[in-house]
Motif scaffolding. Structure first.
Motif, PDB file in Angstrom:
ATOM      1  N   ASP A   1       0.899  -1.005  -0.041  1.00 10.69           N
ATOM      2  CA  ASP A   1       0.016   0.193   0.180  1.00 10.69           C
ATOM      3  C   ASP A   1       0.765   1.048   0.104  1.00 10.69           C
ATOM      4  N   ALA A   2       0.606   2.261  -0.924  1.00 10.16           N
ATOM      5  CA  ALA A   2       1.400   3.298  -1.052  1.00 10.16           C
ATOM      6  C   ALA A   2       0.955   4.506   0.127  1.00 10.16           C
ATOM      7  N   LEU A   3      -0.336   4.290   0.600  1.00  9.96           N
ATOM      8  CA  LEU A   3      -0.886   5.223   1.493  1.00  9.96           C
ATOM      9  C   LEU A   3       0.178   5.992   2.580  1.00  9.96           C
ATOM     10  N   PRO A   4       1.073   5.148   3.392  1.00 11.90           N
ATOM     11  CA  PRO A   4       2.019   5.687   4.361  1.00 11.90           C
ATOM     12  C   PRO A   4       2.891   6.509   3.629  1.00 11.90           C
ATOM     13  N   ASP A   5       3.251   6.164   2.382  1.00 13.45           N
ATOM     14  CA  ASP A   5       4.432   6.998   1.599  1.00 13.45           C
ATOM     15  C   ASP A   5       3.621   8.355   1.123  1.00 13.45           C
ATOM     16  N   ASN A   6       2.480   8.180   0.642  1.00 10.04           N
ATOM     17  CA  ASN A   6       1.710   9.559   0.220  1.00 10.04           C
ATOM     18  C   ASN A   6       1.614  10.405   1.761  1.00 10.04           C
ATOM     19  N   ALA A   7       1.240   9.822   2.646  1.00 11.10           N
ATOM     20  CA  ALA A   7       0.849  10.336   3.927  1.00 11.10           C
ATOM     21  C   ALA A   7       2.094  11.283   4.279  1.00 11.10           C
ATOM     22  N   ARG A   8       3.445  10.503   4.175  1.00  9.63           N
ATOM     23  CA  ARG A   8       4.500  11.065   4.575  1.00  9.63           C
ATOM     24  C   ARG A   8       4.897  12.239   3.647  1.00  9.63           C
ATOM     25  N   THR A   9       4.749  12.032   2.341  1.00  5.66           N
ATOM     26  CA  THR A   9       5.248  13.213   1.370  1.00  5.66           C
ATOM     27  C   THR A   9       4.118  14.280   1.908  1.00  5.66           C
ATOM     28  N   ILE A  10       3.046  13.986   2.038  1.00  2.00           N
ATOM     29  CA  ILE A  10       2.153  15.182   2.370  1.00  2.00           C
ATOM     30  C   ILE A  10       2.505  15.872   3.628  1.00  2.00           C
ATOM     31  N   ASP A  11       2.769  15.143   4.685  1.00  4.39           N
ATOM     32  CA  ASP A  11       3.382  15.810   5.866  1.00  4.39           C
ATOM     33  C   ASP A  11       4.500  16.538   5.740  1.00  4.39           C
ATOM     34  N   ASP A  12       5.551  16.136   4.677  1.00  4.56           N
ATOM     35  CA  ASP A  12       6.535  17.028   4.411  1.00  4.56           C
ATOM     36  C   ASP A  12       6.266  18.201   3.518  1.00  4.56           C
ATOM     37  N   LEU A  13       5.340  18.276   2.805  1.00  2.56           N
ATOM     38  CA  LEU A  13       4.923  19.243   2.195  1.00  2.56           C
ATOM     39  C   LEU A  13       4.337  20.350   3.020  1.00  2.56           C
ATOM     40  N   LEU A  14       3.326  19.959   4.175  1.00  5.67           N
ATOM     41  CA  LEU A  14       2.763  20.811   4.860  1.00  5.67           C
ATOM     42  C   LEU A  14       3.756  21.459   5.994  1.00  5.67           C
ATOM     43  N   ALA A  15       4.864  20.816   6.341  1.00  5.76           N
ATOM     44  CA  ALA A  15       5.725  21.273   7.057  1.00  5.76           C
ATOM     45  C   ALA A  15       6.398  22.246   6.350  1.00  5.76           C
ATOM     46  N   LYS A  16       7.073  22.144   5.207  1.00  3.56           N
ATOM     47  CA  LYS A  16       7.465  23.205   4.505  1.00  3.56           C
ATOM     48  C   LYS A  16       7.008  24.333   4.125  1.00  3.56           C
ATOM     49  N   ALA A  17       5.373  24.322   3.876  1.00  6.62           N
ATOM     50  CA  ALA A  17       4.539  25.247   3.543  1.00  6.62           C
ATOM     51  C   ALA A  17       4.525  26.126   5.012  1.00  6.62           C
ATOM     52  N   ARG A  18       4.464  25.493   6.262  1.00  9.10           N
ATOM     53  CA  ARG A  18       4.278  26.150   7.595  1.00  9.10           C
ATOM     54  C   ARG A  18       5.548  26.763   7.758  1.00  9.10           C
ATOM     55  N   ALA A  19       6.673  26.386   7.315  1.00  5.58           N
ATOM     56  CA  ALA A  19       8.025  26.966   7.587  1.00  5.58           C
ATOM     57  C   ALA A  19       8.004  28.397   6.431  1.00  5.58           C
ATOM     58  N   ALA A  20       7.538  28.156   5.467  1.00  7.67           N
ATOM     59  CA  ALA A  20       7.371  29.650   4.437  1.00  7.67           C
ATOM     60  C   ALA A  20       6.572  30.398   5.122  1.00  7.67           C
ATOM     61  N   ASP A  21       5.357  30.137   5.671  1.00  2.00           N
ATOM     62  CA  ASP A  21       4.453  30.890   6.080  1.00  2.00           C
ATOM     63  C   ASP A  21       5.106  31.641   7.219  1.00  2.00           C
ATOM     64  N   GLU A  22       5.717  30.923   8.208  1.00  2.75           N
ATOM     65  CA  GLU A  22       6.334  31.586   9.495  1.00  2.75           C
ATOM     66  C   GLU A  22       7.429  32.658   9.070  1.00  2.75           C
TER      67      GLU A  22
END
Length: 168
Positions: free
Chosen positions: A96-117
């Protein structure tokens, strides 16, 4: 015509049977922490795709995939015995690719939070490039630099240059 409700019920039952059989009967040392996440059955009930995840690194995932392939016959016979269908579906195991997709989305959200900060930090220290209010007001548009109305030299005279009074 296919009965999707029947296929869905069979898929749910296959998921439970495979998970219980892996936990109780399969004693392969290559089999790591495997979680059966989903099962899908074709409309003709002939093929079942079992989605799984493995906790661990790539070596453990590869070893667990090999263990599942070698245990496929035992798992299929157990599914046939416990479901009681006329034709036991063939099993195909897919990581199942779901955990990998979730990890990728979490990384992208962390980058977006850092850019917003960063934007927030920049905005708190920012100064206006010009005046605080860069827009001209309508009342200021009629006045010259020396605050005299346009077209009038002397605001005290009410007479025209010809000696008459102005229609004010």
């Amino acid at each position: 015509m296919t009965d999707t409700a029947r296929a869905r019920k069979l898929a749910d039952r296959i998921r439970v049977v495979v998970a219980e059989t892996l936990q109780r009967r399969i004693k392969d040392p290559r089999l790591g922490y495997v979680t059966i996440t989903d099962t899908r059955v074709t409309g003709d009930l002939r093929e079942a795709t079992v989605f799984y995840t493995v906790y661990g690194d790539d070596e453990e995932r590869a070893a667990s995939a090999a263990a599942l392939e070698s245990a496929k016959g035992v798992l299929r016979s157990e599914v046939g015995r416990q479901t009681g269908v006329r034709f036991t579906p063939t099993l195909a195991f897919v990581a199942d690719a779901l955990p990998d997709n979730a990890r990728t989305i979490d990384d992208l959200l962390a980058k977006a939070r850092a850019a917003d900060e960063e934007v927030r930090k920049t905005a708190t220290d920012a100064q206006y490039a010009g005046d605080a209010d860069p827009y001209r007001k309508p009342a200021e548009a009629d006045l010259d630099d020396d605050d005299e109305p346009e077209g009038r030299e002397d605001s005290g005279d009410s007479e025209d240059s010809e000696g008459g009074t102005s229609p004010a």
